[in-house]
Design a protein around this motif. Sequence first.
Motif, PDB file in Angstrom:
ATOM      1  N   ASN A  42       0.816  -1.216   0.000  1.00 15.50           N
ATOM      2  CA  ASN A  42       0.000   0.000   0.000  1.00 15.50           C
ATOM      3  C   ASN A  42       0.849   1.265   0.000  1.00 15.50           C
ATOM      4  O   ASN A  42       0.494   2.248  -0.652  1.00 15.50           O
ATOM      5  CB  ASN A  42      -0.964  -0.011   1.182  1.00 15.50           C
ATOM      6  CG  ASN A  42      -2.146  -0.907   0.909  1.00 15.50           C
ATOM      7  OD1 ASN A  42      -2.938  -0.647   0.028  1.00 15.50           O
ATOM      8  ND2 ASN A  42      -2.236  -1.997   1.643  1.00 15.50           N
TER       9      ASN A  42
ATOM     10  N   GLY B 240       2.145   1.598  -3.547  1.00 13.93           N
ATOM     11  CA  GLY B 240       1.063   2.063  -4.407  1.00 13.93           C
ATOM     12  C   GLY B 240       0.747   3.530  -4.195  1.00 13.93           C
ATOM     13  O   GLY B 240       0.442   4.251  -5.142  1.00 13.93           O
TER      14      GLY B 240
ATOM     15  N   LYS C  53       2.259   6.370  -8.168  1.00 13.01           N
ATOM     16  CA  LYS C  53       0.893   6.304  -8.688  1.00 13.01           C
ATOM     17  C   LYS C  53       0.765   5.372  -9.890  1.00 13.01           C
ATOM     18  O   LYS C  53      -0.294   4.819 -10.131  1.00 13.01           O
ATOM     19  CB  LYS C  53       0.398   7.705  -9.060  1.00 13.01           C
ATOM     20  CG  LYS C  53       0.332   8.650  -7.878  1.00 13.01           C
ATOM     21  CD  LYS C  53      -0.627   8.154  -6.829  1.00 13.01           C
ATOM     22  CE  LYS C  53      -0.672   9.124  -5.664  1.00 13.01           C
ATOM     23  NZ  LYS C  53      -1.341   8.594  -4.511  1.00 13.01           N
TER      24      LYS C  53
ATOM     25  N   ILE D 287       1.905   2.421 -10.278  1.00 12.31           N
ATOM     26  CA  ILE D 287       1.727   1.019  -9.900  1.00 12.31           C
ATOM     27  C   ILE D 287       0.565   0.819  -8.940  1.00 12.31           C
ATOM     28  O   ILE D 287       0.280  -0.300  -8.550  1.00 12.31           O
ATOM     29  CB  ILE D 287       3.018   0.403  -9.300  1.00 12.31           C
ATOM     30  CG1 ILE D 287       3.391   1.047  -7.973  1.00 12.31           C
ATOM     31  CG2 ILE D 287       4.162   0.474 -10.294  1.00 12.31           C
ATOM     32  CD1 ILE D 287       4.501   0.323  -7.234  1.00 12.31           C
ATOM     33  N   ASN D 288      -0.129   1.885  -8.581  1.00  9.30           N
ATOM     34  CA  ASN D 288      -1.250   1.784  -7.654  1.00  9.30           C
ATOM     35  C   ASN D 288      -2.385   1.019  -8.309  1.00  9.30           C
ATOM     36  O   ASN D 288      -2.872   1.389  -9.366  1.00  9.30           O
ATOM     37  CB  ASN D 288      -1.712   3.176  -7.232  1.00  9.30           C
ATOM     38  CG  ASN D 288      -2.711   3.130  -6.099  1.00  9.30           C
ATOM     39  OD1 ASN D 288      -3.025   2.070  -5.569  1.00  9.30           O
ATOM     40  ND2 ASN D 288      -3.206   4.293  -5.726  1.00  9.30           N
ATOM     41  N   GLN D 289      -2.831  -0.064  -7.685  1.00  8.33           N
ATOM     42  CA  GLN D 289      -3.898  -0.914  -8.213  1.00  8.33           C
ATOM     43  C   GLN D 289      -5.130  -0.894  -7.320  1.00  8.33           C
ATOM     44  O   GLN D 289      -6.028  -1.703  -7.499  1.00  8.33           O
ATOM     45  CB  GLN D 289      -3.388  -2.355  -8.367  1.00  8.33           C
ATOM     46  CG  GLN D 289      -2.219  -2.513  -9.293  1.00  8.33           C
ATOM     47  CD  GLN D 289      -2.584  -2.173 -10.725  1.00  8.33           C
ATOM     48  OE1 GLN D 289      -3.609  -2.611 -11.251  1.00  8.33           O
ATOM     49  NE2 GLN D 289      -1.756  -1.365 -11.361  1.00  8.33           N
TER      50      GLN D 289
ATOM     51  N   THR E 291      -6.563  -0.380  -3.066  1.00  6.88           N
ATOM     52  CA  THR E 291      -6.195  -0.901  -1.753  1.00  6.88           C
ATOM     53  C   THR E 291      -6.237  -2.423  -1.683  1.00  6.88           C
ATOM     54  O   THR E 291      -5.341  -3.047  -1.120  1.00  6.88           O
ATOM     55  CB  THR E 291      -7.116  -0.307  -0.671  1.00  6.88           C
ATOM     56  OG1 THR E 291      -7.052   1.118  -0.749  1.00  6.88           O
ATOM     57  CG2 THR E 291      -6.706  -0.749   0.710  1.00  6.88           C
TER      58      THR E 291
ATOM     59  N   ASN F  96      -3.399  -3.900  -3.924  1.00  8.03           N
ATOM     60  CA  ASN F  96      -2.136  -3.526  -3.286  1.00  8.03           C
ATOM     61  C   ASN F  96      -1.876  -4.403  -2.066  1.00  8.03           C
ATOM     62  O   ASN F  96      -0.762  -4.883  -1.854  1.00  8.03           O
ATOM     63  CB  ASN F  96      -2.151  -2.061  -2.848  1.00  8.03           C
ATOM     64  CG  ASN F  96      -2.096  -1.081  -3.995  1.00  8.03           C
ATOM     65  OD1 ASN F  96      -1.942  -1.455  -5.151  1.00  8.03           O
ATOM     66  ND2 ASN F  96      -2.243   0.186  -3.675  1.00  8.03           N
TER      67      ASN F  96
ATOM     68  N   LEU G 283       3.992  -5.905  -5.932  1.00 11.36           N
ATOM     69  CA  LEU G 283       3.009  -4.963  -6.455  1.00 11.36           C
ATOM     70  C   LEU G 283       3.471  -4.387  -7.788  1.00 11.36           C
ATOM     71  O   LEU G 283       2.675  -4.261  -8.730  1.00 11.36           O
ATOM     72  CB  LEU G 283       2.727  -3.838  -5.462  1.00 11.36           C
ATOM     73  CG  LEU G 283       1.777  -2.758  -5.986  1.00 11.36           C
ATOM     74  CD1 LEU G 283       0.404  -3.354  -6.296  1.00 11.36           C
ATOM     75  CD2 LEU G 283       1.674  -1.620  -5.011  1.00 11.36           C
TER      76      LEU G 283
ATOM     77  N   SER H   3       1.449  -4.895 -11.216  1.00 16.59           N
ATOM     78  CA  SER H   3       1.068  -3.710 -11.976  1.00 16.59           C
ATOM     79  C   SER H   3       1.555  -3.787 -13.405  1.00 16.59           C
ATOM     80  O   SER H   3       0.814  -3.481 -14.350  1.00 16.59           O
ATOM     81  CB  SER H   3       1.617  -2.461 -11.293  1.00 16.59           C
ATOM     82  OG  SER H   3       1.351  -1.322 -12.078  1.00 16.59           O
TER      83      SER H   3
END
Length: 92
Positions: free
Chosen positions: A15, A18, A22, A24-26, A28, A31, A80, A84
């Motif tokens: 988290n 992530g 930004k 690679i943020n998938q 919550t 993540n 992560l 991603s």
Amino acid sequence: MELIISLIAGAIGGNVAGGAIKNINQGTVINSIAGILGGGLGGSTLSMVGAGALAGGGGMDLMSIIGQLVSGGVGGGVVLAVVSAIRNALGK
């Protein structure tokens, strides 16, 4: 107990990664799942290479806990990033 610490650190690491990156943020949930998997892998890898013994003999002392936190967090961020990259490649 070490595995639980690694899994929790992995979820946090996923988290944090992530939130910090930004691209690679998938979300919550993903993540956290990727982080948990990475935390487990990171903690297991640390044990297999013998770094757990270097970080305090594999017991529950402070250095061992710090080693598990770091390896779990890093493992969570790395998994992560891989998840991603795969999701982005499949989405194109």
